[in-house]
Design an enzyme around this catalytic site. Structure first.
Site, mmCIF file in Angstrom:
data_model
loop_
_atom_site.group_PDB
_atom_site.id
_atom_site.type_symbol
_atom_site.label_atom_id
_atom_site.label_comp_id
_atom_site.label_asym_id
_atom_site.label_seq_id
_atom_site.Cartn_x
_atom_site.Cartn_y
_atom_site.Cartn_z
ATOM 1 N N GLU A 125 -24.314 -21.713 54.056
ATOM 2 C CA GLU A 125 -25.451 -22.284 53.104
ATOM 3 C C GLU A 125 -26.837 -21.767 53.782
ATOM 4 O O GLU A 125 -26.975 -22.297 54.895
ATOM 5 C CB GLU A 125 -25.460 -23.730 52.887
ATOM 6 C CG GLU A 125 -26.709 -24.068 51.699
ATOM 7 C CD GLU A 125 -27.384 -25.357 52.117
ATOM 8 O OE1 GLU A 125 -28.004 -25.774 51.230
ATOM 9 O OE2 GLU A 125 -27.431 -25.890 53.125
ATOM 10 N N ASP A 148 -23.195 -26.206 56.672
ATOM 11 C CA ASP A 148 -24.523 -26.750 55.872
ATOM 12 C C ASP A 148 -25.843 -26.175 56.702
ATOM 13 O O ASP A 148 -25.755 -25.973 57.883
ATOM 14 C CB ASP A 148 -24.508 -28.092 55.930
ATOM 15 C CG ASP A 148 -25.746 -28.900 55.255
ATOM 16 O OD1 ASP A 148 -25.772 -28.615 54.223
ATOM 17 O OD2 ASP A 148 -26.513 -29.372 56.017
#
Ligand code: GLC
Ligand code: MG
Length: 612
Positions: free
Chosen positions: A325, A251
């Site tokens: 990401e 993330d």
């Protein structure tokens, strides 16, 4: 030897040499002709692909997938109950939105214990059962891992506040500066603005320092310049790999490392810009020059990749992978793959270009350009991927148009590499309606007002999955679900789409089945605009059927000429088409002129290309 016989034997030798050469040349020509003929007919030898290189990867937003215990919140047993849907859809791997213990300020992106399952989602035993069941069905399970920040409720942070041992340096702390206008106040060490509103620095009254948070105040940034933290996070990944997970989605990587302070403890201010915006590239009135896409970020990822590769090597079995990401420009995004000098990063650095660069007013050539853009910059030997939606962005069907859903699904499935589906896209789910009163997304609550919150809110793409037309769309038996169920679920749900002879889900199944063909896993790609609004995509591979996607991305019917299409011989046969197309499966196209309805897509099958 006589002179004469010497001459003769010289002649004989020459004659032999000449005839050998002639024979050899004839042989070569004959062989060449045979090879040329055969090679037209026989397919080339194809590189075997690792499981992930051509997989359909599905994002499950656990909180909204399926609630098994009636508390209005999706959970791990719910996922396990509905793995059959994934199997049925042709999905090969899933990544689960965060499932670790969390106060849920940012719905799991604020982790208070990386080694525990969040109580609303189940237990470790539920998790083990889920992994075992998924694996027995041939489905991989990847976890969302948040290495940039923890929750402020994490024990690490609590210990950091109290300067306990090594934890003292786990986060980014700064003294700040005296406030000339108020002696009892301290000023933050830079002008950095949080992505979720307010200063990126928060005063802690116990430690008497500011801590850094790029997102909410409940998400303190780890100090990833500290090698102890990097190793600690690696240890957490190892723990989950040992539980059998198949990889991680990492993330918020662009935010991993920030610029360091100067000798006085002052951090460089981000440049001011005249227009206020909140995008992936700009926060408020500042550009994220010193807080995002720092070059120091990448070696951290590469180090984790070395660890993962080593884990794979030591443990064998199917490759465990990284998804990453990062909303960034193309060069900074490509660095997530690795470096020219051979360092490796993520196997699948998410490609958000269909979210950030394409809208429902884009022309066919814009689509083609964005596809070529990625493929042109992608380093040699890497695998492409295509994302059309996720839990942070409005749903694909809402960002584009309902009529475009099947065309977008076909693009996803027919482009080379990894096809990514966000839960609900396979049935064309739209954003749910969430009133201001029901809004729970911290981003919308922090930045929005009752009038503006929808510009920011990430609740609409997170409303529960539409299983059927029973109350709460079959998601939950609770009187109230954590987010309201979309208003359109009675007409738009999976059960109905499985019953209907023509539906988005049926198209999705046809497309995931088509991916088994070598033309899609190994074939070459040609893409372009056949007209202003009709996009074409041709996949071709010697010895295999040619597959063509035609997709009218415009709002009106469009007439095109098929002879402009490279590598397609007529008649061609419709393999699948948009739900609203008049040309159904098996329909034969003989005429060079074709009119496509608004949003119509056709997948055509033609004979193998025999001549290039
Ligand atoms: C990622 C997540 C998003 C979250 C943010 C902070 O962008 O996708 O949902 O709010 O990171 O962790
Ligand atoms: Mg950071």
């Amino acid at each position: 030897m006589h002179a004469e016989s010497a001459v003769n034997s010289g002649r004989t030798a020459r004659a032999v040499a000449v005839s050998v050469t002639v024979m050899a040349s004839l042989g070569l020509i004959a062989g060449g002709v045979t090879w040329a003929v055969l090679s037209r007919l026989s397919p080339p030898e194809l590189r075997p692909l690792d499981w992930w290189e051509h997989c359909v990867l599905y994002q499950i937003h656990v909180r909204s997938y399926k609630d098994s215990d009636g508390d209005g919140i999706g959970d791990l047993n719910g996922v396990a109950m509905r793995l059959d849907h994934l199997k049925d859809a042709g999905v090969k791997a899933v990544w689960l939105s965060p499932i670790f213990s969390s106060p849920q300020v940012d719905f799991g992106y604020d982790i208070s214990d990386y080694l525990e399952i969040h109580y609303e989602y189940g237990t470790m035993a539920d998790f083990d059962r889920l992994v075992a069941k998924a694996h027995s069905m041939g489905i991989k399970i990847l976890l969302d891992f948040v290495p940039n920040h923890s929750s402020s409720e994490h024990q690490y942070f609590k210990d950091s506040v109290k300067r306990v041992g090594e934890y003292a340096d786990y986060y980014v702390w700064a003294d700040g500066f005296p406030d000339p206008s108020n002696a009892s106040n301290r000023l933050p060490p830079s002008n950095w603005e949080s992505l979720f509103g307010g200063s990126m620095w928060e005063w802690n009254n116990v430690r008497k320092q500011f801590y850094l948070h790029q997102f909410t105040t409940g998400q303190p940034e780890f100090n990833l310049r500290n090698p102890v933290v990097v190793k600690k996070l690696e240890g957490i990944m190892k723990f989950w790999l040992d539980q059998g997970v198949d990889g991680f989605r990492l993330d918020a990587l662009p935010h991993l490392v920030e610029a360091p302070p100067d000798a006085t403890g002052r951090y460089p201010d981000n440049p001011e810009v005249p227009v206020k915006a909140f995008t992936h590239f700009q926060t408020g009135t500042t550009m994220q020059l010193y807080t995002k896409d720092r070059i120091e970020t990448y070696p951290v990822l590469y180090e984790w990749r070395d660890f993962l590769d080593q884990y794979n090597e030591e443990h064998g079995g199917d490759t465990r992978i990284f998804l990453s990401e990062g909303y960034a420009n193309i060069s900074m995004t490509m660095l997530y793959y690795g470096t020219e000098s051979g360092r490796r990063g993520a196997h699948v650095p998410f490609n958000f270009d269909f979210i950030t660069m394409i809208t429902n007013t884009s022309a066919a050539r814009d689509f083609a350009y964005v596809i070529d853009h990625w493929l042109t910059y992608m380093p040699f030997g890497m695998t492409a991927n295509w994302v059309f939606g996720n839990h942070d962005n409005n749903r694909m069907a809402s960002r584009f148009r309902d009529t475009m859903v099947d065309g977008l699904l076909a693009l996803d499935m027919m482009l080379p590499g990894v096809a990514i589906t966000y839960q609900g896209e396979e049935i064309g789910m739209r954003d749910g309606y969430v009133s201001w009163e029901d809004t729970v997304d911290v981003l919308a609550c922090n930045r929005g007002t009752p009038d503006t919150y929808l510009e920011f809110s990430r609740d609409p793409p997170r409303t529960p999955f539409h299983w059927d037309d029973s109350p709460n769309a079959g998601f939950s038996s609770a009187p109230k679900t954590w987010l309201p169920v979309g208003l359109d679920y009675r007409e738009l749900n999976l059960a109905k789409q499985k019953r209907d002879p023509i539906s988005h889900f049926k198209v999705y199944q046809k497309l995931t089945t088509l991916r088994n063909e070598k033309t899609l896993s190994h074939g070459r790609l040609e893409v372009g605009g056949l007209s202003l609004n009709t996009l074409y995509l041709v996949r071709h591979l010697r010895g295999h059927d040619t597959l063509v996607l035609l997709f009218n991305v415009g709002k009106a019917p469009d007439t095109v000429r098929l002879e402009r299409l490279p590598y397609l011989a007529l008649p061609a046969t419709v393999y699948t088409s948009s739900t609203h197309s008049m040309r159904r499966e098996g329909y034969r196209i003989y005429s060079q002129e074709l009119t496509l309805a608004d949003g119509e897509m056709l997948v055509l099958r033609g004979p193998p290309v025999t001549c290039y």
